[in-house]
Design a protein around this motif. Structure first.
Motif, PDB file in Angstrom:
ATOM      1  N   CYS A   1      53.192   9.339  64.085  1.00 37.04           N
ATOM      2  CA  CYS A   1      52.462   9.385  62.810  1.00 37.04           C
ATOM      3  C   CYS A   1      51.128   8.655  62.946  1.00 37.04           C
ATOM      4  O   CYS A   1      50.078   9.146  62.493  1.00 37.04           O
ATOM      5  N   TYR A   2      51.180   7.489  63.565  1.00 34.83           N
ATOM      6  CA  TYR A   2      49.965   6.687  63.725  1.00 34.83           C
ATOM      7  C   TYR A   2      48.999   7.346  64.720  1.00 34.83           C
ATOM      8  O   TYR A   2      47.777   7.340  64.518  1.00 34.83           O
ATOM      9  N   THR A   3      49.532   7.931  65.781  1.00 37.90           N
ATOM     10  CA  THR A   3      48.691   8.600  66.771  1.00 37.90           C
ATOM     11  C   THR A   3      47.933   9.764  66.138  1.00 37.90           C
ATOM     12  O   THR A   3      46.779  10.025  66.475  1.00 37.90           O
ATOM     13  N   THR A   4      48.576  10.465  65.209  1.00 31.69           N
ATOM     14  CA  THR A   4      47.899  11.542  64.495  1.00 31.69           C
ATOM     15  C   THR A   4      46.707  11.004  63.713  1.00 31.69           C
ATOM     16  O   THR A   4      45.635  11.614  63.683  1.00 31.69           O
ATOM     17  N   LEU A   5      46.888   9.847  63.073  1.00 32.09           N
ATOM     18  CA  LEU A   5      45.770   9.216  62.353  1.00 32.09           C
ATOM     19  C   LEU A   5      44.646   8.843  63.319  1.00 32.09           C
ATOM     20  O   LEU A   5      43.463   9.046  63.025  1.00 32.09           O
ATOM     21  N   LEU A   6      45.007   8.309  64.482  1.00 30.20           N
ATOM     22  CA  LEU A   6      43.995   7.932  65.466  1.00 30.20           C
ATOM     23  C   LEU A   6      43.201   9.136  65.956  1.00 30.20           C
ATOM     24  O   LEU A   6      42.057   9.001  66.391  1.00 30.20           O
ATOM     25  N   GLY A   7      43.816  10.339  65.887  1.00 31.31           N
ATOM     26  CA  GLY A   7      43.110  11.537  66.297  1.00 31.31           C
ATOM     27  C   GLY A   7      41.886  11.809  65.441  1.00 31.31           C
ATOM     28  O   GLY A   7      40.892  12.375  65.912  1.00 31.31           O
ATOM     29  N   SER A   8      41.946  11.408  64.177  1.00 30.47           N
ATOM     30  CA  SER A   8      40.805  11.604  63.280  1.00 30.47           C
ATOM     31  C   SER A   8      39.989  10.329  63.088  1.00 30.47           C
ATOM     32  O   SER A   8      38.830  10.376  62.697  1.00 30.47           O
ATOM     33  N   ASP A   9      40.625   9.168  63.350  1.00 34.03           N
ATOM     34  CA  ASP A   9      39.923   7.882  63.197  1.00 34.03           C
ATOM     35  C   ASP A   9      40.423   6.939  64.295  1.00 34.03           C
ATOM     36  O   ASP A   9      41.388   6.192  64.091  1.00 34.03           O
ATOM     37  N   PRO A  10      39.780   6.965  65.459  1.00 34.52           N
ATOM     38  CA  PRO A  10      40.272   6.190  66.613  1.00 34.52           C
ATOM     39  C   PRO A  10      40.303   4.686  66.387  1.00 34.52           C
ATOM     40  O   PRO A  10      40.951   3.967  67.152  1.00 34.52           O
ATOM     41  N   ARG A  11      39.627   4.189  65.382  1.00 33.88           N
ATOM     42  CA  ARG A  11      39.600   2.741  65.137  1.00 33.88           C
ATOM     43  C   ARG A  11      40.540   2.329  63.996  1.00 33.88           C
ATOM     44  O   ARG A  11      40.574   1.150  63.627  1.00 33.88           O
ATOM     45  N   ALA A  12      41.270   3.261  63.447  1.00 30.02           N
ATOM     46  CA  ALA A  12      42.151   2.959  62.310  1.00 30.02           C
ATOM     47  C   ALA A  12      43.228   1.957  62.720  1.00 30.02           C
ATOM     48  O   ALA A  12      43.845   2.076  63.778  1.00 30.02           O
ATOM     49  N   HIS A  13      43.443   0.953  61.877  1.00 30.98           N
ATOM     50  CA  HIS A  13      44.489  -0.033  62.143  1.00 30.98           C
ATOM     51  C   HIS A  13      44.862  -0.706  60.818  1.00 30.98           C
ATOM     52  O   HIS A  13      44.127  -0.634  59.839  1.00 30.98           O
ATOM     53  N   GLY A  14      46.018  -1.339  60.807  1.00 37.34           N
ATOM     54  CA  GLY A  14      46.464  -2.008  59.590  1.00 37.34           C
ATOM     55  C   GLY A  14      47.953  -2.305  59.647  1.00 37.34           C
ATOM     56  O   GLY A  14      48.561  -2.299  60.721  1.00 37.34           O
ATOM     57  N   THR A  15      48.530  -2.558  58.497  1.00 36.58           N
ATOM     58  CA  THR A  15      49.940  -2.929  58.409  1.00 36.58           C
ATOM     59  C   THR A  15      50.665  -2.028  57.416  1.00 36.58           C
ATOM     60  O   THR A  15      50.179  -1.792  56.308  1.00 36.58           O
ATOM     61  N   LEU A  16      51.814  -1.534  57.824  1.00 36.57           N
ATOM     62  CA  LEU A  16      52.697  -0.782  56.934  1.00 36.57           C
ATOM     63  C   LEU A  16      53.639  -1.760  56.235  1.00 36.57           C
ATOM     64  O   LEU A  16      54.315  -2.566  56.886  1.00 36.57           O
ATOM     65  N   ASN A  17      53.668  -1.719  54.910  1.00 37.67           N
ATOM     66  CA  ASN A  17      54.619  -2.497  54.123  1.00 37.67           C
ATOM     67  C   ASN A  17      55.615  -1.524  53.505  1.00 37.67           C
ATOM     68  O   ASN A  17      55.234  -0.620  52.754  1.00 37.67           O
ATOM     69  N   ILE A  18      56.876  -1.728  53.815  1.00 41.20           N
ATOM     70  CA  ILE A  18      57.911  -0.763  53.426  1.00 41.20           C
ATOM     71  C   ILE A  18      59.024  -1.483  52.690  1.00 41.20           C
ATOM     72  O   ILE A  18      59.486  -2.558  53.119  1.00 41.20           O
ATOM     73  N   ARG A  19      59.444  -0.898  51.586  1.00 38.46           N
ATOM     74  CA  ARG A  19      60.610  -1.414  50.865  1.00 38.46           C
ATOM     75  C   ARG A  19      61.589  -0.267  50.668  1.00 38.46           C
ATOM     76  O   ARG A  19      61.197   0.822  50.233  1.00 38.46           O
ATOM     77  N   LEU A  20      62.845  -0.521  50.978  1.00 35.84           N
ATOM     78  CA  LEU A  20      63.864   0.510  50.817  1.00 35.84           C
ATOM     79  C   LEU A  20      65.188  -0.116  50.408  1.00 35.84           C
ATOM     80  O   LEU A  20      65.389  -1.322  50.547  1.00 35.84           O
ATOM     81  N   GLU A  21      66.065   0.714  49.907  1.00 35.33           N
ATOM     82  CA  GLU A  21      67.407   0.281  49.513  1.00 35.33           C
ATOM     83  C   GLU A  21      68.413   1.029  50.363  1.00 35.33           C
ATOM     84  O   GLU A  21      68.340   2.254  50.493  1.00 35.33           O
ATOM     85  N   VAL A  22      69.344   0.282  50.950  1.00 35.32           N
ATOM     86  CA  VAL A  22      70.404   0.882  51.753  1.00 35.32           C
ATOM     87  C   VAL A  22      71.710   0.758  50.981  1.00 35.32           C
ATOM     88  O   VAL A  22      72.084  -0.332  50.557  1.00 35.32           O
ATOM     89  N   ILE A  23      72.372   1.888  50.788  1.00 33.54           N
ATOM     90  CA  ILE A  23      73.630   1.899  50.038  1.00 33.54           C
ATOM     91  C   ILE A  23      74.798   2.199  50.980  1.00 33.54           C
ATOM     92  O   ILE A  23      74.599   2.436  52.171  1.00 33.54           O
ATOM     93  N   ALA A  24      76.007   2.179  50.425  1.00 40.40           N
ATOM     94  CA  ALA A  24      77.207   2.431  51.218  1.00 40.40           C
ATOM     95  C   ALA A  24      77.078   3.762  51.951  1.00 40.40           C
ATOM     96  O   ALA A  24      76.585   4.748  51.409  1.00 40.40           O
ATOM     97  N   GLY A  25      77.535   3.760  53.192  1.00 38.19           N
ATOM     98  CA  GLY A  25      77.410   4.953  54.018  1.00 38.19           C
ATOM     99  C   GLY A  25      76.158   4.937  54.875  1.00 38.19           C
ATOM    100  O   GLY A  25      75.898   5.864  55.635  1.00 38.19           O
ATOM    101  N   GLY A  26      75.361   3.863  54.745  1.00 33.13           N
ATOM    102  CA  GLY A  26      74.155   3.764  55.553  1.00 33.13           C
ATOM    103  C   GLY A  26      73.043   4.692  55.110  1.00 33.13           C
ATOM    104  O   GLY A  26      72.187   5.079  55.907  1.00 33.13           O
ATOM    105  N   ILE A  27      73.041   5.046  53.823  1.00 34.14           N
ATOM    106  CA  ILE A  27      72.010   5.943  53.289  1.00 34.14           C
ATOM    107  C   ILE A  27      70.864   5.111  52.731  1.00 34.14           C
ATOM    108  O   ILE A  27      71.076   4.195  51.927  1.00 34.14           O
ATOM    109  N   GLY A  28      69.666   5.423  53.160  1.00 31.84           N
ATOM    110  CA  GLY A  28      68.508   4.670  52.718  1.00 31.84           C
ATOM    111  C   GLY A  28      67.677   5.428  51.703  1.00 31.84           C
ATOM    112  O   GLY A  28      67.430   6.625  51.855  1.00 31.84           O
ATOM    113  N   THR A  29      67.261   4.739  50.652  1.00 28.82           N
ATOM    114  CA  THR A  29      66.339   5.293  49.662  1.00 28.82           C
ATOM    115  C   THR A  29      65.020   4.543  49.775  1.00 28.82           C
ATOM    116  O   THR A  29      64.973   3.330  49.592  1.00 28.82           O
ATOM    117  N   ILE A  30      63.961   5.279  50.089  1.00 32.70           N
ATOM    118  CA  ILE A  30      62.664   4.647  50.321  1.00 32.70           C
ATOM    119  C   ILE A  30      61.976   4.401  48.982  1.00 32.70           C
ATOM    120  O   ILE A  30      61.663   5.339  48.242  1.00 32.70           O
TER     121      ILE A  30
END
Length: 202
Positions: free
Chosen positions: A119-148
């Protein structure tokens, strides 16, 4: 005598009409496979042809659109010719029910980390200097199912965020223990090359 002549003439006309009708039926039968009934066969054949044409047109358009989308992503990926990007995952923050190490192990598997890197490499294809931090929050329920709940890249980039969210939606998470669900917060640093003094967390 006139009456007899009239009868024979009527019979000839009837025979002629019968031959014509028979010929018409033969033609219709050879074309449509059944006797035409008040134009019904012609109408049905036309409707079927129109529907088939519309279906073919829709399928062709969908195929072309999918191919175009795929070609666009492939072109952007191919456009980046730099070294492998630096992708570093900070220790996860987990509310309860899961250990940070178990979450970290899942995310750093090649089957999960490689698609995020892509995903990030695709971004670099259009902007070779792109950089930053991904902040992700998700909930994991019984059965190992994640809701983003959130994927936020600083600086914002909706295409990268959507791509990473799609990857995370397919991850099989550990099953929480002692709780029906738990919240997980992740931070992933993305850079074209390793920053000076930075430590790789995986």
């Amino acid at each position: 005598m006139a009456q007899e002549y009239g009868s024979k003439r009527n019979m000839a006309v009837a025979l002629t009409l019968s031959v014509i009708a028979g010929g018409a039926f033969a033609v219709a039968q050879g074309t449509a496979g059944q006797r035409p009934a008040g134009g019904t066969t012609t109408t049905t054949t036309t409707t079927t042809t129109t529907t088939t044409a519309a279906t073919d047109a829709g399928a062709t358009a969908a195929t072309d659109a999918g191919a175009a989308s795929s070609d666009t992503g492939a072109a952007a990926h191919a456009a980046y010719s730099g070294p492998p990007p630096w992708v570093s995952m900070r220790p996860p923050r987990v509310a309860q029910g899961l250990s940070p190490d178990s979450v970290h192990r899942v995310l750093t598997r090649r089957t999960n980390l490689d698609p995020i890197t892509a995903c990030y490499t695709t971004l670099l294809g259009s902007d070779p200097r792109a950089h930053g931090t991904l902040n992700i929050r998700l909930e994991v329920i019984a059965g190992g199912i994640g809701t983003i709940d959130r994927v936020h890249f600083t600086p914002r980039n909706p295409d990268l965020e959507a791509c990473v969210q799609n990857v995370l939606s397919r991850v099989e998470w550990p099953n929480p223990r002692g709780t029906p669900s738990t919240e997980v917060n992740l931070q992933i640093d993305l850079h074209p090359t390793q920053p000076a003094g930075a430590v790789l967390h995986h």
